[in-house]
Structure formats: structure tokens, C-alpha cells
Scaffold this motif. Structure first.
Motif, short mmCIF file in Angstrom:
data_model
loop_
_atom_site.label_atom_id
_atom_site.label_comp_id
_atom_site.label_asym_id
_atom_site.label_seq_id
_atom_site.Cartn_x
_atom_site.Cartn_y
_atom_site.Cartn_z
N ARG A 37 0.83 -1.21 0.00
CA ARG A 37 0.00 0.00 0.00
C ARG A 37 0.86 1.26 0.00
O ARG A 37 0.54 2.25 -0.65
N PHE A 76 -6.82 2.94 6.95
CA PHE A 76 -6.86 4.06 6.00
C PHE A 76 -5.52 4.79 5.91
O PHE A 76 -5.42 5.86 5.32
N ASP A 79 -4.37 6.02 2.53
CA ASP A 79 -5.37 6.68 1.68
C ASP A 79 -4.90 8.09 1.33
O ASP A 79 -4.07 8.69 2.01
#
Length: 246
Positions: A37, A76, A79
Motif C-alpha cells: 500500500r 486508512f 489513503d
């Protein structure tokens, strides 16, 4: 038996989403998912928007943002947005962190002052790039949080101080660069004084209810030049009385 099947279904669902288990401090597939990520964040949110300094991009790949957010925000962490860290404060959007870092042109021997430690993430990114980082946070619980998180992540070149950042950190001045992570109506004179000649400061300027500008300040032979880089929205610069500091 019914509970067992429900638990298995829940675990399968979390696995598909790269689920996070805060109690264990690990994501479903270990650190691999978070690393994936993070690499995607750098490629899609940062490099794709024009941040190009190789060392800054590498620092953003190395600094583990999920270590600097509350457990509830870990899913998150990578993000494309700021996240709440408590006490009415946020951790900045990754792109803004990278851009502000690139604009000060960090070099290995630099000594950098950060105003607004928050969760410690911006300091961690800076610590990947420079020799020493001095970060000031006025909100006592956040100062303790940032210090603990930075130490746990292995950053030994970051010093944290709980104080009113308006006054900088005079005993360690001058600084090669200054990074301010809260919006102020004007550039605090002590920060200008503590900026080394030839140094750069990046600071959001404006009020909470108006458009703020991310301003690049350059100091050359005692003279200042300023440039508006882009409109931004930061939490307001907190002073002593607002944070219960006297």
C-alpha cells in the motif's frame, strides 16, 4: 458451531481486504500488505502528481505512515487524505507531506525545525533525509505520542519538545530549513530569525475560514522572498492559551 462459521467468514472477509488486527499490531499478511500500500501511495498519489526528488520519494517509501495513526485509522493509513489523530488535529495528506518536504530541498547534513509534531509522521519523513530534526508540539498528549512513536520506529535523530511553536526552538538555531504544519495568519518572526541564511521555510498562511496558501520562504543575505505554492487547508496554528500552556 454457528459462531465458528461466523468467525471464519469474518476472517476471510478481512483477509480479502488486507485486514488489520490492532491487538497484534500486524496486518493480515504481515508487513507485506502495508508495504504494498505504501509503494502504491508513492507511485499513485505522490510521484504521479509531480513530486520527483528521488531521495524524497524513497523517504516516503520508507516512513511507515500506519505507525503514526491511531489503531482505528490504520486501515486508512495510505489513503489519499488527512486522518484524525485526536485533540482536533490531523495527520496531513501524504502528497502534502511529500511536497512540503521536497520544497525545503533537504540534504543529509541539514538540521531542520518542524513546528507541529502532531503524530510524528512528518518528522519521520524528515529524519530519513537529514541529520537532525527538532520538532515542537504544543499539545502535551500529542508531544508524548509523537516522541513514543518516533522512538518505537527507531528514529534516533528526532528531538521532540512540548512548547508553543510560535517561538521555535532557539537554543538549537539556526536551522537549515523550517517546516510548519499548521496555518498561521502571519509568519512568526522568531521562525524567520532562526532560519539560517540561505535556508528555506514552508508554511501554510491564512485563517481557518479563508483560503490558505502554502508559502515557500527563502532567506538570502538577511532578505526574505516568498512564493505562494498552492491553496491548502490546514488545522489552525495553536498558541499557548488555546492549548492550556502558560
Amino acid at each position: 458451531m454457528k459462531r465458528t462459521w461466523l468467525l471464519l467468514l469474518l476472517l476471510a472477509f478481512l483477509g480479502l481486504r488486507g485486514g488489520w488486527f490492532p491487538a497484534a499490531g500486524l496486518c493480515q499478511d504481515g508487513m507485506d500488505v502495508m508495504e504494498e500500500r505504501r509503494l502504491a501511495m508513492v507511485a499513485e498519489q505522490i510521484e504521479a502528481r509531480g513530486v520527483s526528488a528521488p531521495r524524497v520519494l524513497e523517504a516516503m517509501r520508507r516512513a511507515e505512515r500506519h505507525l503514526f495513526v491511531p489503531d482505528s485509522q490504520v486501515p486508512f493509513a495510505y489513503d489519499d487524505r488527512p486522518l484524525p489523530i485526536g485533540h482536533g488535529q490531523t495527520i496531513s495528506q501524504p502528497y502534502i507531506v511529500a511536497l512540503m518536504t521536497e520544497l525545503i530541498r533537504p540534504q543529509p547534513p541539514f538540521k531542520v525545525l518542524e513546528i507541529g509534531a502532531g503524530s510524528g509522521y512528518q518528522a519521520a519523513v524528515l529524519a530519513e533525509l537529514v541529520e537532525e530534526v527538532y520538532t515542537v508540539e504544543i499539545i502535551a498528549p500529542l508531544a508524548k505520542w509523537a516522541e513514543a512513536r518516533l522512538a518505537a520506529a527507531g528514529y534516533e535523530n528526532v528531538m521532540v519538545k512540548q512548547a508553543d511553536g510560535y517561538y521555535g526552538w532557539e537554543e538549537h538555531a539556526p536551522f537549515d530549513a523550517v517546516v510548519v504544519t499548521a496555518a498561521t495568519p502571519h509568519i512568526p518572526p522568531p521562525l524567520i530569525e532562526q532560519l539560517k541564511d540561505g535556508g528555506r521555510m514552508i508554511i501554510p498562511v491564512g485563517s481557518r475560514f479563508r483560503v490558505q496558501q502554502l508559502v515557500l520562504v527563502e532567506k538570502e543575505k538577511g532578505e526574505l522572498t516568498t512564493r505562494n505554492m498552492l491553496p491548502v487547508r490546514f488545522v489552525p496554528f495553536t498558541r499557548g492559551d488555546d492549548a492550556g500552556v502558560r
